[in-house]
Design a protein around this motif. Sequence first.
Motif, PDB file in Angstrom:
ATOM      1  N   PRO A  98       0.770  -1.178   0.145  1.00 55.35           N
ATOM      2  CA  PRO A  98       0.031  -0.015   0.174  1.00 55.35           C
ATOM      3  C   PRO A  98       0.581   1.335   0.126  1.00 55.35           C
ATOM      4  O   PRO A  98       1.644   1.411   0.773  1.00 55.35           O
ATOM      5  CB  PRO A  98      -0.775  -0.098   1.381  1.00 55.35           C
ATOM      6  CG  PRO A  98      -0.819  -1.657   1.507  1.00 55.35           C
ATOM      7  CD  PRO A  98       0.486  -2.127   1.089  1.00 55.35           C
ATOM      8  N   GLY A  99       0.517   2.122  -0.960  1.00 52.19           N
ATOM      9  CA  GLY A  99       1.237   3.343  -1.013  1.00 52.19           C
ATOM     10  C   GLY A  99       2.512   3.205  -1.615  1.00 52.19           C
ATOM     11  O   GLY A  99       3.324   4.413  -2.006  1.00 52.19           O
ATOM     12  N   ARG A 100       3.199   2.147  -1.977  1.00 51.54           N
ATOM     13  CA  ARG A 100       4.298   2.081  -2.672  1.00 51.54           C
ATOM     14  C   ARG A 100       4.261   1.208  -3.796  1.00 51.54           C
ATOM     15  O   ARG A 100       3.507   0.072  -3.666  1.00 51.54           O
ATOM     16  CB  ARG A 100       5.486   1.759  -1.612  1.00 51.54           C
ATOM     17  CG  ARG A 100       5.477   2.467  -0.469  1.00 51.54           C
ATOM     18  CD  ARG A 100       6.128   1.724   0.554  1.00 51.54           C
ATOM     19  NE  ARG A 100       7.675   1.195   0.362  1.00 51.54           N
ATOM     20  CZ  ARG A 100       8.210   0.496   1.192  1.00 51.54           C
ATOM     21  NH1 ARG A 100       7.706   0.237   2.457  1.00 51.54           N
ATOM     22  NH2 ARG A 100       9.459   0.028   1.010  1.00 51.54           N
ATOM     23  N   LYS A 101       4.661   1.328  -4.828  1.00 53.90           N
ATOM     24  CA  LYS A 101       4.784   0.569  -6.158  1.00 53.90           C
ATOM     25  C   LYS A 101       5.791  -0.169  -6.269  1.00 53.90           C
ATOM     26  O   LYS A 101       6.857   0.388  -6.276  1.00 53.90           O
ATOM     27  CB  LYS A 101       4.168   1.314  -7.304  1.00 53.90           C
ATOM     28  CG  LYS A 101       5.120   2.490  -7.792  1.00 53.90           C
ATOM     29  CD  LYS A 101       4.595   3.313  -8.923  1.00 53.90           C
ATOM     30  CE  LYS A 101       5.587   4.383  -9.237  1.00 53.90           C
ATOM     31  NZ  LYS A 101       4.950   5.098 -10.395  1.00 53.90           N
ATOM     32  N   GLU A 128      -7.459  -4.427   0.472  1.00 53.93           N
ATOM     33  CA  GLU A 128      -7.846  -2.760   0.977  1.00 53.93           C
ATOM     34  C   GLU A 128      -7.278  -2.179   1.911  1.00 53.93           C
ATOM     35  O   GLU A 128      -7.474  -0.959   2.377  1.00 53.93           O
ATOM     36  CB  GLU A 128      -9.363  -3.310   1.477  1.00 53.93           C
ATOM     37  CG  GLU A 128      -9.483  -3.884   2.951  1.00 53.93           C
ATOM     38  CD  GLU A 128      -9.234  -5.126   2.699  1.00 53.93           C
ATOM     39  OE1 GLU A 128      -9.590  -6.067   4.003  1.00 53.93           O
ATOM     40  OE2 GLU A 128      -8.914  -5.736   1.914  1.00 53.93           O
ATOM     41  N   ALA A 129      -6.048  -2.596   2.446  1.00 52.70           N
ATOM     42  CA  ALA A 129      -5.251  -1.901   3.423  1.00 52.70           C
ATOM     43  C   ALA A 129      -4.778  -0.646   2.759  1.00 52.70           C
ATOM     44  O   ALA A 129      -4.117  -0.562   1.692  1.00 52.70           O
ATOM     45  CB  ALA A 129      -4.123  -2.869   3.847  1.00 52.70           C
ATOM     46  N   THR A 130      -4.453   0.230   3.743  1.00 55.71           N
ATOM     47  CA  THR A 130      -3.846   1.417   3.253  1.00 55.71           C
ATOM     48  C   THR A 130      -2.484   1.841   3.980  1.00 55.71           C
ATOM     49  O   THR A 130      -2.166   0.928   4.725  1.00 55.71           O
ATOM     50  CB  THR A 130      -4.571   2.747   3.785  1.00 55.71           C
ATOM     51  OG1 THR A 130      -4.492   3.065   5.300  1.00 55.71           O
ATOM     52  CG2 THR A 130      -5.983   2.787   3.221  1.00 55.71           C
ATOM     53  N   ALA A 131      -1.726   2.567   3.281  1.00 54.71           N
ATOM     54  CA  ALA A 131      -0.202   2.650   3.910  1.00 54.71           C
ATOM     55  C   ALA A 131      -0.301   3.050   5.372  1.00 54.71           C
ATOM     56  O   ALA A 131       0.454   2.642   6.021  1.00 54.71           O
ATOM     57  CB  ALA A 131       0.527   3.596   3.066  1.00 54.71           C
ATOM     58  N   GLU A 132      -1.156   4.026   5.815  1.00 59.81           N
ATOM     59  CA  GLU A 132      -1.343   4.418   7.031  1.00 59.81           C
ATOM     60  C   GLU A 132      -1.643   3.254   7.956  1.00 59.81           C
ATOM     61  O   GLU A 132      -1.104   3.129   8.998  1.00 59.81           O
ATOM     62  CB  GLU A 132      -2.419   5.562   7.241  1.00 59.81           C
ATOM     63  CG  GLU A 132      -2.112   6.867   6.581  1.00 59.81           C
ATOM     64  CD  GLU A 132      -2.155   6.888   5.089  1.00 59.81           C
ATOM     65  OE1 GLU A 132      -1.459   7.775   4.489  1.00 59.81           O
ATOM     66  OE2 GLU A 132      -2.784   5.836   4.560  1.00 59.81           O
ATOM     67  N   GLN A 133      -2.559   2.628   7.440  1.00 61.08           N
ATOM     68  CA  GLN A 133      -3.052   1.430   8.382  1.00 61.08           C
ATOM     69  C   GLN A 133      -1.796   0.277   8.703  1.00 61.08           C
ATOM     70  O   GLN A 133      -1.532  -0.380   9.783  1.00 61.08           O
ATOM     71  CB  GLN A 133      -4.365   0.501   7.772  1.00 61.08           C
ATOM     72  CG  GLN A 133      -5.692   1.346   8.017  1.00 61.08           C
ATOM     73  CD  GLN A 133      -6.650   0.662   6.939  1.00 61.08           C
ATOM     74  OE1 GLN A 133      -6.437  -0.048   6.147  1.00 61.08           O
ATOM     75  NE2 GLN A 133      -8.015   0.907   7.247  1.00 61.08           N
ATOM     76  N   GLU A 135       1.353   0.964   8.504  1.00 58.03           N
ATOM     77  CA  GLU A 135       2.581   1.737   9.288  1.00 58.03           C
ATOM     78  C   GLU A 135       1.729   1.494  10.827  1.00 58.03           C
ATOM     79  O   GLU A 135       2.705   1.116  11.678  1.00 58.03           O
ATOM     80  CB  GLU A 135       2.686   3.032   8.999  1.00 58.03           C
ATOM     81  CG  GLU A 135       3.813   3.671   9.955  1.00 58.03           C
ATOM     82  CD  GLU A 135       4.112   5.009   9.449  1.00 58.03           C
ATOM     83  OE1 GLU A 135       4.814   5.848   9.958  1.00 58.03           O
ATOM     84  OE2 GLU A 135       3.129   5.575   8.429  1.00 58.03           O
ATOM     85  N   SER A 233     -11.656 -10.179   5.475  1.00 55.73           N
ATOM     86  CA  SER A 233     -10.489  -9.525   5.379  1.00 55.73           C
ATOM     87  C   SER A 233      -9.577 -10.403   4.415  1.00 55.73           C
ATOM     88  O   SER A 233      -8.856 -11.241   5.092  1.00 55.73           O
ATOM     89  CB  SER A 233      -9.806  -8.786   6.392  1.00 55.73           C
ATOM     90  OG  SER A 233      -8.300  -8.238   5.948  1.00 55.73           O
TER      91      SER A 233
END
Length: 371
Positions: A98-101, A128-133, A135, A233
Amino acid sequence: MSKVPGEVIPEGSATARPRSPRTPGRLAGGLLTAVFVLVILAAGLTFVGLPFVTLAPGPATNVLGSVDGTPVLGIEGATTYPTKGSLDFTTVVFDGGPGRKVTVYDLLGAWLSPDVDAVDASLYFPPEATAEQVEAENTEMMNESQVVAAATALRALGREVPTRVVVVDAPAGGPAAGVLQKGDEIVSVDGRAVRSTADVREVVQPTAPGTRLPIVIRRGGTERTVEVTTAASGERSVIGVLLRLDYDLPITVTLNTGKVGGPSAGLMFSLAIYDALTPGALTGGQQIAGTGTIEDDGAVGPISGIAQKMVGAREAGARWFLAPAEECSATVGRVPDGMTVVRVSTFDEARQAVEDIAAGDTAALPRCPAG
């Protein structure tokens, strides 16, 4: 005058000649076009994220040492003893998720390097996870591993350490939002008494999504029962909370780990804390690296990226590596030259292995196969 299609030949020119399609001029034009197309394609590929993550060796850090002049391990409220040698926790550099490719170039680099692996991102991150989640979860797992490590070391010294499972967060939009609150103590889930976060996962994850689970909590000193409906999930069910295992520790332990997250340094933390709280050098001055989670019952759990962690440890100078027994199969063919991998399943086994290495009595150590 005959003409090659697409060319303009000045009328009346005595030197004008029709050119063969195979002449250098035509080839040069074709090559330029091909190069241009490849450049455009390559540029495009740098912006295309692929559903993979890459794992590369990260640094190894001595828990008994210092980073930029600051001790990694700090203990207050107990007598500590000088020691020597190294107990290194090891890391993996993740790229992707998430947030990085991860691009085709990253995958090519992984393919060309014997120490870098590329794997399906879904093995590590829910879709569905976000980078913030991610971290936040990694930070919480690191914090919990430090506390569990301290409790494990204290229990090995004969001290009792009570535990409580506490809600850290119930994110908006999740199944537990508005039902569970930060600070709630989880007493039981679906009738099962809760003593660790693993207890909660073992009840929740096998249920079918949409299952209503009764949860007994303690809030403000009063017990009450609430219900949370599980949600899917990936291939598991969740109740959408971040949990922490709280201990009533008689000492204060701090670990300066920088931006490293996750639970996989728990084993090495527990060994270092035990070493600091006991006279003499547990390692006998040896440099010993390792990895593995530490559970409330002292069990050493599996981790990810053991091949990369062994490389990082060997590059830091370690010749001995403590590995979770469940990860031995992942070490086959990946053990760096000059390194011996010792198989451990519990804190007590790991402590005994370190003591044997310190004493030079290593013939009977259980080992993971090198090849």
